[in-house]
Design an enzyme around this catalytic site. Structure first.
Site, PDB file in Angstrom:
ATOM      1  N   HIS B 263     -50.239 -23.828  30.411  1.00 50.33           N
ATOM      2  CA  HIS B 263     -51.567 -23.697  29.810  1.00 50.33           C
ATOM      3  C   HIS B 263     -52.602 -24.462  30.641  1.00 50.33           C
ATOM      4  CE1 HIS B 263     -54.314 -23.277  26.260  1.00 50.33           C
ATOM      5  NE2 HIS B 263     -54.827 -24.388  26.780  1.00 50.33           N
ATOM      6  N   GLU B 264     -52.318 -25.720  30.905  1.00 49.14           N
ATOM      7  CA  GLU B 264     -53.303 -26.538  31.639  1.00 49.14           C
ATOM      8  C   GLU B 264     -53.471 -26.039  33.073  1.00 49.14           C
ATOM      9  OE1 GLU B 264     -55.112 -28.280  29.884  1.00 49.14           O
ATOM     10  OE2 GLU B 264     -53.859 -28.466  28.094  1.00 49.14           O
ATOM     11  N   HIS B 267     -56.233 -23.591  33.191  1.00 49.97           N
ATOM     12  CA  HIS B 267     -57.533 -24.276  33.316  1.00 49.97           C
ATOM     13  C   HIS B 267     -57.727 -24.820  34.734  1.00 49.97           C
ATOM     14  CE1 HIS B 267     -58.555 -24.059  29.099  1.00 49.97           C
ATOM     15  NE2 HIS B 267     -57.513 -24.769  28.701  1.00 49.97           N
ATOM     16  N   GLU B 293     -60.540 -20.774  28.287  1.00 44.43           N
ATOM     17  CA  GLU B 293     -59.344 -20.619  27.462  1.00 44.43           C
ATOM     18  C   GLU B 293     -58.639 -19.299  27.766  1.00 44.43           C
ATOM     19  OE1 GLU B 293     -58.489 -23.213  25.817  1.00 44.43           O
ATOM     20  OE2 GLU B 293     -56.923 -22.552  24.443  1.00 44.43           O
TER      21      GLU B 293
END
Lengths: 498, 498
Positions: B263-264, B267, B293
């Protein structure tokens, strides 16, 4: 606005300014220890933005208004110091035009790059244009900060060591130089160019770091208010609840990280022990760079390189690395106090170190006073080195190009190193008198009473007194160059039988 | 001042502002990963000082003057975006009085403390006073930012997702909700409360971190421009040449760090790939929090939880941990896509996640629009949870107190999570059409072409287009809630045979 309210607003402003200065320090620490390499360009912009924000706070016209309204309402000596420091910082910031400050920032960045390239080729001529530009700008800055008839170098010195004039520094150094030259020559005549037995063996990085952490415990470092990391250059930054020390590891020489760490622990313990009630206020900062250096040098030399501490250290080295070939505390004591006429200041022993510093002081003072030009600097350096050290400088890399200070505009900083040594010797004399069991404590690795003594007399005094007065109050008499000379004579006469 | 010179000065000002914002992010990262615990009080002052410095730059009256003078001279679309964003930030900063901004900062700090204490006791009543104060201040802030007749919630939403009105968000969510409720209920009817086989074995922290690093390589993280550390909360901060990701390690569940990291990385890769020429300029920032997101959820779910990627991941897990009891890629695929009606948003699967977000959106919007009071919030939460999830909330800790957002004043942030999922589904549809071998690539752990596609169509577009337009240009059509529903239906109908 009441006087008390004005004082409170001034304090809030000063805390905001100090907080930004702490941020600037953190950005540097992060750059040296954490930042990925492609972050450099953005980091330069971040540091510039924080510096600009701090400058805006320093030139705020409300500072003199608050100070005037707070007249008589600032509580105690600390309150008066806070007001006086606020005005001093404000006036300094106002006197240097923003364009000159910006030019200096750029010249320093370019200076570091030019110095780095010139040093790698040992070619001073390559560095002359960049250094000339910096000297020109520093002279202009000094002129802005100097009243008619004043010594322009004093204005630069004041940034690092407030309350002392450069003629007084020159006078102190004149008292120190002959004795140091003499001691150096006597030792050189018997010591030869080789160092006595150094440590032998394997010194894994992890074991060196573990030893550094053990040293931090011994020297009273508070891990809940600080950390220790590896970096290219040893350093200490931050204050009170967040003090960050870096050290480096040389796989061939455990003493490099060991004494770098002890040195930085002196700085770090000082910052951690500043008066909590004045945190982020001028009265709660270190008294000067010279006093700061007195703590690091006291830890490193008077404690760390003492015969007594070698009892403790010999065991700690064996725990860390096994057999090092230094088979007794005596052998260790000789190894860590080897005297050798080298060319590099940062590698110099206690006998040579101040000779390095004092020649830089004379040279940089002459540059700022326009008694010397950059084009003549290398030959002036080499001539002076021959006088003080009795050796020919083989190349600029081991001579005039060895330190980064001038490349980034740090003029006025060097003398604080030797002032620190003067103060350290005087503090050590007073400590020996007040704590008769100092040697036994050092031999046991128990610095508790020493740290309490320094905490009371130096650390928790913050910036309440000008540096010389702080030392005189702590020691019961002013720092005297004879004390440093006596300390060195006694120690090295014993080691080298001279 | 010429138009070009005015534009250049505006840009220098904007870069300085962005640099300070980066510093603020770094202070937070440092606090989570490096800072000694006694540094907290000083850090609060440092963060406050940097925020105040940034505010001063935002309200600088020269911004509208430069913008007016630069009219017609700003180069290209990026130039126009930079000028427009400068004016938008300037007007927002001017409209909120300094005293209100300061009150909000203090209330947020107190709110976090109060929330933390209340959550530990699962006692919402304890949190009501602090939250009431925050809601009161956020309502006041929204009023300052809202023109007559406008929806006050929109002004808060604009901070995170510019260019979309909350009635449009509500409309999108209304199209999503029935399908999600229906899918959830159908799965719940067959799945039971237990998760299918989870990983079993030992998951040493070092092996989890090594796997995270391997994932970073696969997902195109540039180590020369970033780093990965452990922290209590997974996060991504920084931009371009200095992007910092944190993950956490759960010794009992390797999937927690695994999917947090992926997930990170979504980003982080976005920030590393923003247009270099616009670094620290508005046009060079991410388009919105929703688009941000979309990248993290695309990486985490459409890629990381896909059947194809489980081929690669199954081998990587075996390399990292040996036998996990998940003896095939199929078993792994089922384990990482287990659906269960839990209470906690951050632990929710793809089917439940948006139902969490949409209820928070409706509740926080009602609070800001004064249609709901804080005293009624817990029962409103529990009623709505029953409607959407079919379960009774057992306590406030697993209910209204679970997220920190409201405690620190983050109103308007939640909906960007589901906007991100909408965008991610649409991007995934377009990617599948443009890259017919996407599945084979994912199975091989080769994301090169995917990263190129996202780089061209999303990352290097920076903030050139409003979020919805950026997605429409990237995908050839606007984001449609049906695309997300289709993706979930296809995936979970296959997994649960519903």
């Amino acid at each position: 606005l009441s006087g008390t309210a004005a004082y409170d607003q001034l304090c809030a402003h000063l805390r905001e300014l100090a907080a930004l200065e702490q941020v600037a320090g953190l950005l540097t620490w992060d750059q040296e220890t954490q930042m990925p390499k492609r972050g450099a360009a953005q980091r330069a912009e971040a540091s510039g933005a924080v510096a600009a924000a701090a400058h805006r706070l320093r030139v705020d016209p409300r500072i003199p208004e608050w100070a005037a309204a707070a007249e008589g309402c600032a509580p105690g000596r600390a309150g008066r110091v806070n007001v006086a420091e606020a005005l001093r910082l404000h006036r300094r910031a106002l006197r240097v035009p923003a364009s000159l400050a910006a030019d200096l920032g750029r010249a320093a960045a370019q200076g570091q790059v030019a110095w780095d390239a010139a040093r790698r080729r040992s070619d001073f001529a390559k560095f002359v244009p960049a250094l000339s530009r910096i000297v020109e700008l520093k002279r202009a800055e000094a002129d802005c900060l100097t009243d008619a008839g004043g010594d322009p170098y004093d204005a630069l010195l004041e940034e690092y060591e407030p309350g002392i004039a450069s003629r007084d520094v020159a006078n102190l150094f004149d008292q120190l130089r002959p004795g140091l030259r003499d001691l150096r020559a006597r030792i050189a005549a018997v010591a030869g160019p080789d160092r006595p037995g150094q440590a032998r063996g394997r010194f894994p990085a992890e074991a060196q770091i573990a030893l550094s952490r053990r040293l931090a415990d011994v020297f009273g470092f508070d891990w809940s208010a600080g950390r220790l990391d590896l970096a290219v250059h040893p350093s200490a930054s931050g204050t009170r609840g967040d003090v960050r020390i870096t050290t480096r590891v040389n796989p061939d020489d455990p003493f490099e990280s060991l004494y770098s760490t002890i040195h930085e622990l002196g700085h770090g313990r000082y910052e951690q022990s500043l008066p909590e009630i004045q945190v982020l206020m001028p009265a709660g900062t270190a008294a000067s760079m010279g006093v700061h250096e007195s703590q690091s040098r006291l830890f490193e030399n008077q404690f760390g390189r003492s015969r007594a501490f070698c009892d403790w250290l010999h065991g700690a080295l064996r725990d860390a690395f096994g057999d090092t070939g230094l088979d007794s505390p005596d052998a260790l004591y000789r190894a860590v106090n080897a005297v050798r006429t080298g060319f590099i200041r940062t590698e110099a022993d206690e006998v040579h170190y101040n000779l390095h510093v004092m020649m830089r002081f004379d040279l940089e003072r002459a540059l700022i006073r326009k008694e010397l030009e950059v084009a003549e600097l290398e030959s002036a350096w080499n001539d002076r080195f021959w006088q003080d050290f009795g050796r020919e400088v083989p190349d600029a890399g081991r001579g005039v190009l060895q330190d980064v200070h001038w490349a980034v505009g740090l003029f006025g900083y060097f003398p604080t190193y030797t002032l620190g040594n003067l103060y350290a010797a005087e503090l050590h004399r007073a400590l020996c008198a007040d704590l008769p069991d100092l040697g036994e404590r050092l031999a046991a690795g128990d610095l508790g009473p020493v740290l309490d003594w320094l905490g009371d007399r130096v650390h928790r005094q913050g910036r309440l007194w000008p540096p010389a007065e702080l030392i005189a109050r702590a020691c019961g008499r002013p720092a005297d160059p004879a004390t440093l000379l006596d300390y060195l004579e006694t120690k090295y006469a014993g080691l080298y039988d001279v």
